[in-house]
Design a protein around this motif. Sequence first.
Motif, mmCIF file in Angstrom:
data_model
loop_
_atom_site.group_PDB
_atom_site.id
_atom_site.type_symbol
_atom_site.label_atom_id
_atom_site.label_comp_id
_atom_site.label_asym_id
_atom_site.label_seq_id
_atom_site.Cartn_x
_atom_site.Cartn_y
_atom_site.Cartn_z
ATOM 1 N N GLN A 332 -16.773 -12.040 -3.734
ATOM 2 C CA GLN A 332 -15.388 -11.596 -3.583
ATOM 3 C C GLN A 332 -15.323 -10.241 -2.873
ATOM 4 O OE1 GLN A 332 -13.397 -11.782 -7.420
ATOM 5 N NE2 GLN A 332 -13.114 -13.999 -7.202
ATOM 6 N N TYR A 333 -14.240 -10.079 -2.078
ATOM 7 C CA TYR A 333 -14.069 -8.866 -1.274
ATOM 8 C C TYR A 333 -12.600 -8.444 -1.285
ATOM 9 C CZ TYR A 333 -18.766 -9.665 0.490
ATOM 10 O OH TYR A 333 -20.131 -9.844 0.578
ATOM 11 N N VAL A 334 -12.386 -7.133 -1.169
ATOM 12 C CA VAL A 334 -11.054 -6.543 -1.105
ATOM 13 C C VAL A 334 -10.943 -5.772 0.208
ATOM 14 C CG1 VAL A 334 -9.641 -4.649 -2.017
ATOM 15 C CG2 VAL A 334 -10.584 -6.347 -3.566
ATOM 16 N N THR A 335 -9.775 -5.875 0.859
ATOM 17 C CA THR A 335 -9.520 -5.091 2.064
ATOM 18 C C THR A 335 -8.298 -4.208 1.845
ATOM 19 O OG1 THR A 335 -10.431 -6.787 3.528
ATOM 20 C CG2 THR A 335 -8.990 -5.155 4.527
ATOM 21 N N ILE A 336 -8.482 -2.906 2.007
ATOM 22 C CA ILE A 336 -7.360 -1.956 1.953
ATOM 23 C C ILE A 336 -6.974 -1.646 3.392
ATOM 24 C CG2 ILE A 336 -6.558 0.290 1.159
ATOM 25 C CD1 ILE A 336 -8.680 0.175 -1.015
ATOM 26 N N LYS A 337 -5.715 -1.900 3.731
ATOM 27 C CA LYS A 337 -5.269 -1.798 5.122
ATOM 28 C C LYS A 337 -4.482 -0.506 5.373
ATOM 29 C CE LYS A 337 -5.036 -6.787 5.951
ATOM 30 N NZ LYS A 337 -4.210 -7.897 6.447
ATOM 31 N N GLY A 338 -4.591 -0.041 6.619
ATOM 32 C CA GLY A 338 -3.739 1.054 7.073
ATOM 33 C C GLY A 338 -4.131 2.424 6.579
ATOM 34 N N LEU A 339 -5.406 2.660 6.333
ATOM 35 C CA LEU A 339 -5.858 3.990 5.921
ATOM 36 C C LEU A 339 -5.964 4.879 7.156
ATOM 37 C CD1 LEU A 339 -8.539 2.714 3.424
ATOM 38 C CD2 LEU A 339 -6.489 4.002 2.804
ATOM 39 N N PRO A 340 -5.505 6.134 7.063
ATOM 40 C CA PRO A 340 -5.423 6.971 8.268
ATOM 41 C C PRO A 340 -6.782 7.385 8.798
ATOM 42 C CG PRO A 340 -4.901 8.262 6.318
ATOM 43 C CD PRO A 340 -5.003 6.828 5.867
ATOM 44 N N ALA A 341 -6.850 7.535 10.103
ATOM 45 C CA ALA A 341 -8.060 8.077 10.723
ATOM 46 C C ALA A 341 -8.319 9.458 10.129
ATOM 47 C CB ALA A 341 -7.876 8.168 12.229
ATOM 48 N N GLY A 342 -9.575 9.707 9.755
ATOM 49 C CA GLY A 342 -9.909 10.961 9.085
ATOM 50 C C GLY A 342 -9.920 10.848 7.577
ATOM 51 N N PHE A 343 -9.562 9.667 7.058
ATOM 52 C CA PHE A 343 -9.562 9.428 5.612
ATOM 53 C C PHE A 343 -10.999 9.498 5.091
ATOM 54 C CE2 PHE A 343 -9.991 6.196 2.206
ATOM 55 C CZ PHE A 343 -9.105 6.716 1.269
ATOM 56 N N LYS A 344 -11.232 10.315 4.070
ATOM 57 C CA LYS A 344 -12.559 10.473 3.473
ATOM 58 C C LYS A 344 -12.570 9.796 2.106
ATOM 59 C CE LYS A 344 -13.663 14.789 5.847
ATOM 60 N NZ LYS A 344 -14.098 16.199 5.698
ATOM 61 N N TYR A 345 -13.646 9.092 1.814
ATOM 62 C CA TYR A 345 -13.653 8.254 0.622
ATOM 63 C C TYR A 345 -15.065 8.109 0.057
ATOM 64 C CZ TYR A 345 -15.826 4.868 3.666
ATOM 65 O OH TYR A 345 -16.715 4.253 4.514
#
Length: 440
Positions: A332-345
């Motif tokens: 199983q996989y999750v996709t989080i969409k629309g994260l801004p360029a430069g987002f650190k995680y």
Amino acid sequence: MKKKRIRGRIASMIATVLLVALMAVPVCAANYTAVKGNDTSATFKKYLVVKKDAQIPNATFEFKITSGTAQNAANRTMAIYAGPTGAVFKGTTSATTTVTFTPNDGTTYEEAMPDGETIAFMTKDSEDVTDPTKALNSDEKYAAKSLTVDLSNVSFTEPGIYRWVITETASTQQGVTDDPELTRVLDVYVTDVNGDLSVSSYVFHAGDGTETVTAGDDYGSADVTTAGAKLNNKSTGFTNTYATQNITFGKEVTGNQGSKDKYFKISIKATAGTVQTADKFTVDLSMAETAPLANAATSYDAETMAAANVAEITGEQLLSTNGKEFYLKDGQYVTIKGLPAGFKYTITEVAEDYKSTQGIAAGLSPFNLDGEEGNDALPADRLSGTISNADVYTGFTNTRDGIIPTGILLSATPWIIAGIIVVAGIVFFAIRSKKKYDEE
């Protein structure tokens, strides 16, 4: 007596001359009666462009109005007046204002952009390089806000062109790229109509305020040659873009003692300052579950897991102490969409009593990202980092594998054979007993 008559005539002549002179003064000194901008309100738009699968971010942009620089008439160019004081943004009493976007703002798809809008999208059609506003790839959308320059308190005293400059303050919003030109020019045309002044039109165009206006054969403005025609550099507003990427992460379970039913907790946490608390992000759960089932192998109850596996999350959740958790099992996989360029995680998991390996091998991955034969490995080093200009794919492999002991637990085969013999014996003796009974 005669002297008195002469004096009277002289006084009368002087009075007449003075009266004529007084009557002549207004005629000689007559000026135009100043006219207000009244119904003249110049409107422009603020556009924010995002990818179709991204949400509009929380972002605020600031604008200000300043008087343009006066230009003297020159050979084949018109004189330009500096815009008088009094120009403000409608709904305010100020020459500065802000406009704010939120995830709840309505959007328009790129291909539905109305004619005449001057929006510059992020991706262009390589086959249409002549007009970037028409080079549509249909992979983006935009939100728009209108701003209006109110000229009702501005006095115009002569026919001519009056100029203001509208400036947008550079944005510090994560992922937002400013319009290439942070200024626009507002030119207001005032004309003589039968001896009276009239504010006839305005144009909002690209530039920094140093542009000239061409003079025609009759030395009037000739930047356009046909009534109603638009300037080549006419603008409908400022375009900012919000560059985003997606993060996909998941789970693979291996080993002869690994449970394919077991759900594991995986969390993603954002670094402060790289996302806004009120931002919203779409979650694609098409390769996961919105309602995971409780089972003997799983340490979490169904309600907890269902509450976590949701289709939309917020920046506040990503910024929380433990980040935003999801519950995933094998494959199983999750996709989080629309994260801004430069987002650190950082992405972490609770492996419990399983061996945790960062990353997923090519033989286990369900993704073919490069188009080459065979699925691709999902790298371990993408479990933390900074989003740049590409989507992220990563995950964990959990293993429980061992040698199954045979010294204590006997093989089932002898028991199966013994069972067959017992059943056969029972059947044999039952048949024999029946024959004896029949003979008697």
